[in-house]
Design an enzyme around this catalytic site. Structure first.
Site, PDB file in Angstrom:
ATOM      1  N   HIS A 105       0.775  -1.149   0.047  1.00  0.00           N
ATOM      2  CA  HIS A 105      -0.089   0.024  -0.053  1.00  0.00           C
ATOM      3  C   HIS A 105       0.897   1.285   0.035  1.00  0.00           C
ATOM      4  O   HIS A 105       2.115   1.144   0.291  1.00  0.00           O
ATOM      5  CB  HIS A 105      -1.023   0.015   1.270  1.00  0.00           C
ATOM      6  CG  HIS A 105      -0.382  -0.073   2.603  1.00  0.00           C
ATOM      7  ND1 HIS A 105       0.129  -1.145   3.231  1.00  0.00           N
ATOM      8  CD2 HIS A 105      -0.042   1.173   3.355  1.00  0.00           C
ATOM      9  CE1 HIS A 105       0.665  -0.667   4.528  1.00  0.00           C
ATOM     10  NE2 HIS A 105       0.544   0.715   4.424  1.00  0.00           N
TER      11      HIS A 105
ATOM     12  N   HIS B 207       7.186   7.699   9.090  1.00  0.00           N
ATOM     13  CA  HIS B 207       6.044   8.347   9.130  1.00  0.00           C
ATOM     14  C   HIS B 207       5.822   9.848   9.445  1.00  0.00           C
ATOM     15  O   HIS B 207       5.456  10.536   8.470  1.00  0.00           O
ATOM     16  CB  HIS B 207       4.931   7.816  10.043  1.00  0.00           C
ATOM     17  CG  HIS B 207       4.372   6.393   9.418  1.00  0.00           C
ATOM     18  ND1 HIS B 207       5.163   5.180   9.566  1.00  0.00           N
ATOM     19  CD2 HIS B 207       3.178   6.106   8.874  1.00  0.00           C
ATOM     20  CE1 HIS B 207       4.630   4.180   9.209  1.00  0.00           C
ATOM     21  NE2 HIS B 207       3.342   4.435   8.802  1.00  0.00           N
TER      22      HIS B 207
ATOM     23  N   HIS C 135      -2.104  10.768   6.103  1.00  0.00           N
ATOM     24  CA  HIS C 135      -1.909   9.643   6.732  1.00  0.00           C
ATOM     25  C   HIS C 135      -1.411   9.870   8.310  1.00  0.00           C
ATOM     26  O   HIS C 135      -1.811   9.231   9.109  1.00  0.00           O
ATOM     27  CB  HIS C 135      -1.092   8.417   6.293  1.00  0.00           C
ATOM     28  CG  HIS C 135      -0.812   7.216   7.150  1.00  0.00           C
ATOM     29  ND1 HIS C 135      -1.959   6.323   7.719  1.00  0.00           N
ATOM     30  CD2 HIS C 135       0.278   6.384   7.342  1.00  0.00           C
ATOM     31  CE1 HIS C 135      -1.458   5.483   8.235  1.00  0.00           C
ATOM     32  NE2 HIS C 135      -0.288   5.256   8.124  1.00  0.00           N
TER      33      HIS C 135
END
Length: 264
Positions: A77, A213, A83
């Site tokens: 993905h 992230h 996100h």
């Protein structure tokens, strides 16, 4: 050679086999390994479900089709900036707003398979990347950087793939410093791994928690997780195609990641 000639040569190569398409995608279904959040958090991504609508019978005599239940971050993905909290304010930070030019780009593949086999908690450092650049060539602006660990060999066994014990998950990944280097000095398009997420398993305990992230999306850049078959890609020279579904306000999407590589 102009752009038209370049595209013509790629088209010829696809037809005559001198350009090969490598599937870098894991199968997506009920057995797909999924990230498990700690118990402190309320919800996890549900297991992938495939429900039959009809299959050449009374409910549809000439056709077969299914409906699906799955999370945006299931299987192989794409992580969009929205996100993560650090990327939440970018107007082009969801999968439906990202410029499609960003879905096709050159890939740099850093082979960490031996190190990862010896140490499941192996961390890629800036020194590793600079040594790789000295051998293979500079990482250029707008290119993907992929960490090859061969972790996809565990895709059919969720326990091995997640590799968690009482101290948490143990999977290889990047240091915060290497993501900073790739974002701020190299201006890479994004970062991808063969593990369940873009961060190392132990990244929640780093000084900058979950640095891939935090830092990728802070810079309005992208992540790829659960990639496969990176062993079939050269260190340099592959073109990676990573188009997510155009989900309205989507924070990510399962993808069919494909690489164009020169045939051996």
């Amino acid at each position: 050679m102009n752009a038209q000639d370049t595209l013509a040569n790629v088209a010829i190569g696809l037809l005559d086999g001198s350009v090969k398409v490598v599937d870098c995608t894991a199968p997506l279904g009920p057995d797909t390994p999924l990230l498990k959040l700690p118990e402190d958090f309320a919800d996890n991504t549900p297991k992938v479900e495939i429900h039959k609508i009809s299959e050449y019978g009374d409910r549809g005599p000439w056709w077969a089709w299914n409906w699906l239940k799955l999370g945006e971050h299931s299987g192989t993905h794409y992580d969009a900036p929205h996100h993560w909290i650090t990327g939440k304010d970018y107007p082009d930070g969801s999968v439906d707003t990202i410029a499609p030019q960003n879905f096709v780009a050159p890939a740099n593949v850093i082979d960490c398979s031996k190190e990862s086999a010896a140490d499941a908690d192996f961390l890629l450092t800036v020194e590793h990347v600079k040594a790789w650049e000295a051998e293979h060539g500079e990482i250029k602006e707008g290119e993907w950087v992929l960490m090859r660990t061969d972790w996809d060999q565990y895709n059919d066994d969720e326990d091995k793939y997640l590799n968690a014990d009482e101290n948490g998950p143990h999977t290889p990944g990047p240091t915060a410093e290497v993501i900073q280097y790739l974002m701020e000095e190299k201006k890479a398009l994004g970062w991808g791994t063969q593990c369940i997420g873009t961060d190392a398993g132990a990244a929640g305990g780093f000084e900058i928690p979950f640095p891939a992230h935090n830092l990728l999306h802070k810079h309005n850049r992208y992540g790829l997780a659960s990639l496969t078959n990176l062993s079939a890609l050269p260190a340099k020279g592959a073109i990676l195609i990573t188009a997510p579904l155009k989900i309205v306000k989507g924070t990510g999407s399962p993808i069919r990641a494909l690489a164009l590589v020169p045939a051996a």
